[in-house]
Design a protein around this motif. Structure first.
Motif, PDB file in Angstrom:
ATOM      1  N   ILE A 140       0.843  -1.196   0.000  1.00 30.08           N
ATOM      2  CA  ILE A 140       0.000   0.000   0.000  1.00 30.08           C
ATOM      3  C   ILE A 140       0.883   1.252   0.000  1.00 30.08           C
ATOM      4  CG2 ILE A 140      -1.915  -1.134   1.169  1.00 30.08           C
ATOM      5  CD1 ILE A 140      -1.078   0.439   3.723  1.00 30.08           C
ATOM      6  N   LEU A 141       0.328   2.332  -0.511  1.00 33.21           N
ATOM      7  CA  LEU A 141       1.013   3.616  -0.604  1.00 33.21           C
ATOM      8  C   LEU A 141       0.337   4.620   0.323  1.00 33.21           C
ATOM      9  CD1 LEU A 141       2.976   5.611  -2.172  1.00 33.21           C
ATOM     10  CD2 LEU A 141       1.079   5.954  -3.761  1.00 33.21           C
ATOM     11  N   ILE A 142       1.143   5.357   1.096  1.00 30.39           N
ATOM     12  CA  ILE A 142       0.623   6.424   1.958  1.00 30.39           C
ATOM     13  C   ILE A 142       1.271   7.728   1.515  1.00 30.39           C
ATOM     14  CG2 ILE A 142       0.326   7.269   4.312  1.00 30.39           C
ATOM     15  CD1 ILE A 142       0.782   4.407   5.300  1.00 30.39           C
ATOM     16  N   VAL A 143       0.436   8.714   1.155  1.00 34.30           N
ATOM     17  CA  VAL A 143       0.930  10.000   0.646  1.00 34.30           C
ATOM     18  C   VAL A 143       0.518  11.112   1.607  1.00 34.30           C
ATOM     19  CG1 VAL A 143       1.031  11.545  -1.351  1.00 34.30           C
ATOM     20  CG2 VAL A 143       0.536   9.115  -1.691  1.00 34.30           C
ATOM     21  N   GLU A 144       1.441  12.034   1.853  1.00 33.38           N
ATOM     22  CA  GLU A 144       1.184  13.158   2.757  1.00 33.38           C
ATOM     23  C   GLU A 144       0.570  14.330   1.997  1.00 33.38           C
ATOM     24  OE1 GLU A 144       3.879  14.771   6.318  1.00 33.38           O
ATOM     25  OE2 GLU A 144       4.560  15.538   4.379  1.00 33.38           O
ATOM     26  N   GLN A 145      -0.681  14.649   2.340  1.00 32.26           N
ATOM     27  CA  GLN A 145      -1.427  15.782   1.759  1.00 32.26           C
ATOM     28  C   GLN A 145      -1.233  15.910   0.240  1.00 32.26           C
ATOM     29  OE1 GLN A 145      -0.828  19.507   3.807  1.00 32.26           O
ATOM     30  NE2 GLN A 145      -1.218  18.621   5.813  1.00 32.26           N
TER      31      GLN A 145
END
Length: 362
Positions: free
Chosen positions: A303-308
């Protein structure tokens, strides 16, 4: 004869002035009493360095766990300074720019190198965008990637720049290709008294090297997990066991593949998040990480987590899928967003904490 920690080199200069051992103590007291916060920390370090004890208590960065205090032998720090000096050909009277905070080992070691090797060191505020004499020629400087990013237009008069503390991103690597200095990415930790290996990055005066090369008196091997073992008898007595998975070229050279504790086993395929992140970096402007999420079929899914992010999740996934160098199993199965990544004191993303925050909130 090997220098010792209780001597100040007669060519040492601090912001243009030479100080003896006793005079430097007075400078330290003055910094503590009258200095700005970053100068007070430096004063505290100098007082500790100049006392009669043969060790320093230093705090680790916490990038692989909670920050902790450890003892480092001052002579080990001297030995590290000598190894760095030999690798980069530093001579007494050479000029060094110091723009790192003195809280952590990297900032402390800039002063130790100057004291031991007889460097003329200019110490400036360790800001995200350090302000220094852009016209002056420096032989050596250490920066974190964030500082290098913000000063890229002003560094052509610096001959050698080492970059560490966090990952040197691909966009930054592309930018430095047009710059004059020789750039080196470093590998090390507090326990090894900063870097034990470096690799050169491509610039106008430097060639790209995919493998890290050991400094003198350092040897490497792997354990049965494929993780790096460090033999550095002049820095630390015991063999240091890391969680960094490497491709070992020789006992003095390795390529970094990723962290053992970050590896994702997805349907029997081992995925190294750091390597996949390198491939994805060109198409995502914001900070992001890849982690694993439990999956009934695959065991773990990527999974990918992106900041704002400024783009929608759908648009991000679309540009990722269009990447030619990305394998099918390297495409994230899901994308999450986060307002602000949890960080260590030196601004490294805390992966496990970030993943927990996102997955518990879904």
């Amino acid at each position: 004869m090997t220098p010792t920690y209780n001597k100040v080199h007669n060519r040492f200069k601090f912001n243009g002035l030479h100080f003896s051992h006793e005079e430097l103590k007075e400078v330290a007291y003055s910094l503590i009493k009258e200095g700005k916060p970053y100068e007070k920390v430096t004063g505290d370090f100098l007082i500790d360095w100049l006392n009669n004890k043969d060790f320093l208590v230093v705090t680790t960065s916490g990038s692989t766990g909670y920050p902790k205090q450890i003892k480092l032998k001052k002579q080990a720090m001297v030995n590290s300074a000598i190894a760095t000096g030999n690798f980069f050909g530093l001579e007494p009277g050479d000029k060094a720019l110091h723009c790192l905070p003195s809280h952590f080992i990297a900032g402390k070691m800039m002063f130790v190198r100057a004291l031991v090797l007889g460097l003329e060191i200019d110490f400036v505020e360790p800001a995200a965008q350090p302000v220094f004499d852009f016209e002056k020629t420096y032989d050596f400087c250490a920066m974190i990637p964030l500082q290098l990013k913000h000063t890229i237009k002003y560094i052509d008069n610096i001959k050698n720049i080492i970059v560490g503390g966090s990952k040197v991103t691909k966009p930054l690597i592309e930018k430095i290709k047009d710059c004059k200095p020789r750039f080196y990415e470093t590998y090390g930790m507090t326990e090894t008294v900063t870097h034990v290996a470096v690799r050169s990055l491509e610039s106008k005066n430097g060639k790209k090297e995919p493998y890290f090369t050991a400094l003198q008196n350092i040897k490497f091997e792997q354990d049965d997990r494929g993780c790096l073992l460090i033999h550095a008898p002049k820095l630390v007595k015991e063999t240091l066991v890391t969680n960094d998975i490497v491709e070992l070229k020789s006992d003095q050279s390795f390529k970094l593949l990723g962290r053992f504790d970050n590896v994702i086993n997805s349907g029997g395929v081992k995925l190294f998040p750091e390597q996949i992140e390198d491939k994805i970096q060109p198409v995502i402007e914001e900070r992001f990480i890849l982690v694993g999420e439990e999956d009934a079929t695959l065991g773990e899914k990527l999974i990918l987590i992106v900041e704002q992010p400024k783009d929608s999740v759908e648009d991000i996934l679309k540009v990722i899928k269009e990447l030619k160098n990305l394998e099918k199993f390297e495409v994230p199965k899901k994308i999450y967003t986060i307002d602000k990544f949890p960080e260590t004191n030196n601004r490294k993303i805390q992966r496990k904490k970030a993943a927990k925050l996102v997955l518990e909130a879904k």
